[in-house]
Scaffold this active site. Structure first.
Site, PDB file in Angstrom:
ATOM      1  N   THR A 367       0.870  -1.185   0.000  1.00  0.00           N
ATOM      2  CA  THR A 367       0.000   0.000   0.000  1.00  0.00           C
ATOM      3  C   THR A 367       0.904   1.231   0.000  1.00  0.00           C
ATOM      4  O   THR A 367       2.120   1.111   0.203  1.00  0.00           O
ATOM      5  CB  THR A 367      -0.978  -0.018   1.193  1.00  0.00           C
ATOM      6  OG1 THR A 367      -1.772  -1.202   1.066  1.00  0.00           O
ATOM      7  CG2 THR A 367      -1.904   1.165   1.239  1.00  0.00           C
ATOM      8  N   ASP A 409     -10.358  -7.992   2.691  1.00  0.00           N
ATOM      9  CA  ASP A 409     -10.730  -6.997   3.701  1.00  0.00           C
ATOM     10  C   ASP A 409     -12.192  -7.121   4.138  1.00  0.00           C
ATOM     11  O   ASP A 409     -12.627  -6.449   5.071  1.00  0.00           O
ATOM     12  CB  ASP A 409     -10.454  -5.572   3.191  1.00  0.00           C
ATOM     13  CG  ASP A 409      -8.992  -5.166   3.399  1.00  0.00           C
ATOM     14  OD1 ASP A 409      -8.267  -5.892   4.096  1.00  0.00           O
ATOM     15  OD2 ASP A 409      -8.574  -4.121   2.857  1.00  0.00           O
TER      16      ASP A 409
HETATM   17  O1  DON Z   1      -7.728  -1.019   3.025  1.00  0.00           O
HETATM   18  C1  DON Z   1      -7.034  -1.491   3.921  1.00  0.00           C
HETATM   19  O2  DON Z   1      -7.193  -1.227   5.085  1.00  0.00           O
HETATM   20  C2  DON Z   1      -5.915  -2.440   3.536  1.00  0.00           C
HETATM   21  N1  DON Z   1      -6.238  -3.104   2.315  1.00  0.00           N
HETATM   22  C3  DON Z   1      -4.642  -1.672   3.450  1.00  0.00           C
HETATM   23  C4  DON Z   1      -3.483  -2.565   3.204  1.00  0.00           C
HETATM   24  C5  DON Z   1      -2.185  -2.022   3.652  1.00  0.00           C
HETATM   25  O3  DON Z   1      -2.069  -0.922   4.125  1.00  0.00           O
HETATM   26  C6  DON Z   1      -1.050  -2.937   3.498  1.00  0.00           C
HETATM   27  N2  DON Z   1       0.148  -2.342   3.994  1.00  0.00           N
HETATM   28  N3  DON Z   1       0.802  -2.729   4.839  1.00  0.00           N
END
Ligand code: DON
Length: 557
Positions: A367, A409
């Protein structure tokens, strides 16, 4: 090598500075990659505004961090326009395909099938990033979409030198990527990890970006690219249809807002939990004079606030287009006072006493986030994601697009844990066309004379990182301090404080244990925070990029 690259870039920036329009305001950009920061300045030098820069930075990150975000994923862009004091959140989060259903990741006994929501195309939701880029550029930018995508297209065509972070995450996901020959061909030439600093060229991705530059959203969601996406998804076990691609729309939402002392907080609204959990935790903490407390008590109270705010995340939050969320109650000061009254100074509250029984584990450094502000106060905070490093591992042939694994998620089964150890229930159950709950928290912090723009990747830990940074801002520290603050985290379940090695002393650990907390050091530092700051009185800009990452923060024109 990286140094050489940075030096070359700085001279490039100087060129842009020299070419900048005389009337163009100064701008600060902090992003997770020097080439993405440079892409922002490149379009500013052509007369673009901060929103054009945000399109250029987002698209560049899609190319130079293919493990973190991209056209196959989603994003939240939090915008402020100064002239009419307008704030908005562009929700470009992915949506579940129309054929998705509650039990799609369960076996015949109703148990979650390991990795099915993480690896392969069933894990991939309908991407929002391309629609978001087009929307942001056409509605808020001044330049054409083609001009804003030009730096990214160039990076994809001519290539860029891969860094240590890229290699580390590639290694982490190599076994998954090897299952998909199109992906392995692109990222694991001859089935091997590439050499550090070797050049990655992505001609297919350059072509997909060019189709978007020419035809806007139709360049991705219709025609040749769409056909290739649907074919690739079908071949890898996915369920996308043309109807899904046609139906995808970004939504503009009212950001959530609140106050912590004299600081106005503006952050992401559901489908992200980021803003609500952040403000709820700050509301709880506002009842204490944190500066007057011992270091131990301060940390204990911050953890207890995190515990309660994350607990509400798991109970109430999901896609606001599908469920009713009691936003006003969760952000209400009296509600926070009620939660505060359950906090004891001398004892941790076991999470199970808040409700139910649930369990679990942690995140990564994929991310990505960037922050931009100009000297007039126009600004963008954006967090962009394909979820796990290299998403689902699927790259439909001919597209160069890494598909997300954001379906993870959702809560596949009430009480089951996702890849970040988060638990949830019906509020975040899978439904066709629904957005999965996120923790992304692009955020503005504003006082009478200062405006901060910040955010970070880090899965479930995003919100606690932004919380610690906001508290650091509140005691007068600078961006360099907020992004590098040592981190600790509690997310209600698992009932444990996770902490970076330098975040807690031996004495802290002993004392927190004596209050009843369980503690677990994380193996690696986490997060990659990018922050910028405007002093409205002096019109001074500053910017900082997390030392844990490889980003670059620049104030320029
Ligand atoms: O939307 C979210 O909360 C997750 N898919 C974010 C993923 C993320 O930040 C991965 N990084 N470490």
């Amino acid at each position: 090598m990286l140094k050489v690259c940075k030096i070359a870039l700085l001279s490039l920036l100087c060129v842009f500075e020299c070419q900048a329009h005389a009337e163009s305001p100064k701008v600060a950009i902090a992003s997770a990659h020097p080439l993405a920061t440079a892409a922002g300045f490149e379009v500013l030098a052509k007369g673009g505004n901060v929103y054009d820069a945000a399109v250029a930075v987002s698209a560049a990150l899609a190319v130079v961090e293919p493990f973190a975000s991209g056209l196959g994923g989603g994003a939240y862009w939090l915008l402020h326009r100064e002239k009419d004091n307008f704030d908005t959140l562009i929700d470009g989060r992915e949506k579940a395909p129309l054929a998705a259903h509650k039990a799609m990741f369960l076996d015949k006994d109703g148990q979650v099938i390991d990795k099915l929501s993480l690896d392969g195309a069933l894990a991939s939701a309908i991407p929002g990033m391309p629609a978001g880029l087009v929307h942001l550029s056409e509605k808020y930018g001044q330049l054409s979409l083609a001009e804003n995508l030009a730096p990214a297209i160039r990076y994809a065509q001519t290539g860029f030198a891969i860094g240590e972070r890229y290699l580390k995450l590639l290694k982490f996901r190599a076994d998954t990527l090897k299952q998909f020959p199109e992906t392995a061909q692109l990222f694991l030439p001859a089935g091997q990890l590439p050499q550090p600093f070797s050049i990655l060229r992505q001609p297919d991705l350059a072509n997909t970006l060019t189709q978007i530059a020419k035809s806007g959203r139709n360049g991705f969601y219709k025609g040749q690219v769409a056909d290739q996406l649907l074919e690739g998804v079908k071949n890898r076990g996915g369920i996308w249809t043309q109807e899904d691609l046609d139906a995808y729309e970004v939504v503009e939402r009212k950001p959530v807002t609140g106050y912590y002392k004299d600081i106005k907080i503006t952050s992401s609204a559901p489908s992200s939990s980021g803003g609500i959990v952040l403000i709820e935790a700050l509301n709880i903490l506002e009842g204490y004079d944190l500066a007057a407390l011992t270091d131990l008590t301060r940390k204990h109270l911050i953890v207890e606030a995190m515990r309660r705010a994350y607990h509400d995340r798991s109970l109430y939050l999901g896609d606001a287009d599908f469920i009713n969320i009691p936003v006003e109650r969760l952000l209400n000061d009296d509600y926070a006072a009620g939660l505060r009254s359950s906090i004891r100074f001398d004892k941790a509250l076991p999470s199970q006493q808040l409700s139910g029984q649930l369990e679990l584990h942690s995140e990564g450094i994929n991310t990505t986030h960037f922050s931009i502000i100009d000297e007039d106060g126009n600004r963008v905070a954006a967090t962009l994601s394909i979820n796990f490093p290299f998403g689902s591992g699927v790259v439909p042939a001919g597209t160069g697009v890494v598909l997300n694994d954001e379906m993870d998620d959702f809560d596949s089964l009430p009480g089951a844990l996702n890849g970040y150890g988060l638990i949830g229930g019906v509020a975040n159950a899978i439904a066709p066309g629904k957005r999965m709950l996120s923790s992304m928290a692009p955020t503005f912090l504003e006082t009478k004379d200062q405006v901060a723009v910040l955010g970070t990747p880090g899965g479930s830990k995003i919100i606690s990182m932004v919380l610690l940074a906001a508290l650091d801002f509140s005691i007068g520290h600078t961006p360099d301090s907020w992004v590098n603050v040592p981190r600790y985290h509690h997310q209600f379940m698992p009932d444990v404080i996770e902490y970076e090695a330098n975040a807690l002393s031996e004495a802290d650990i002993k004392d927190l244990k004596s209050l009843g907390h369980q503690l677990k050091p994380v193996r690696y530092p986490y997060g990659d925070m990018q922050a910028v700051l405007l002093n409205k009185t002096t019109k001074t800009l500053s910017a900082a990029s997390d030392k844990r990452g490889e980003g670059q923060a620049v104030v320029g024109q």
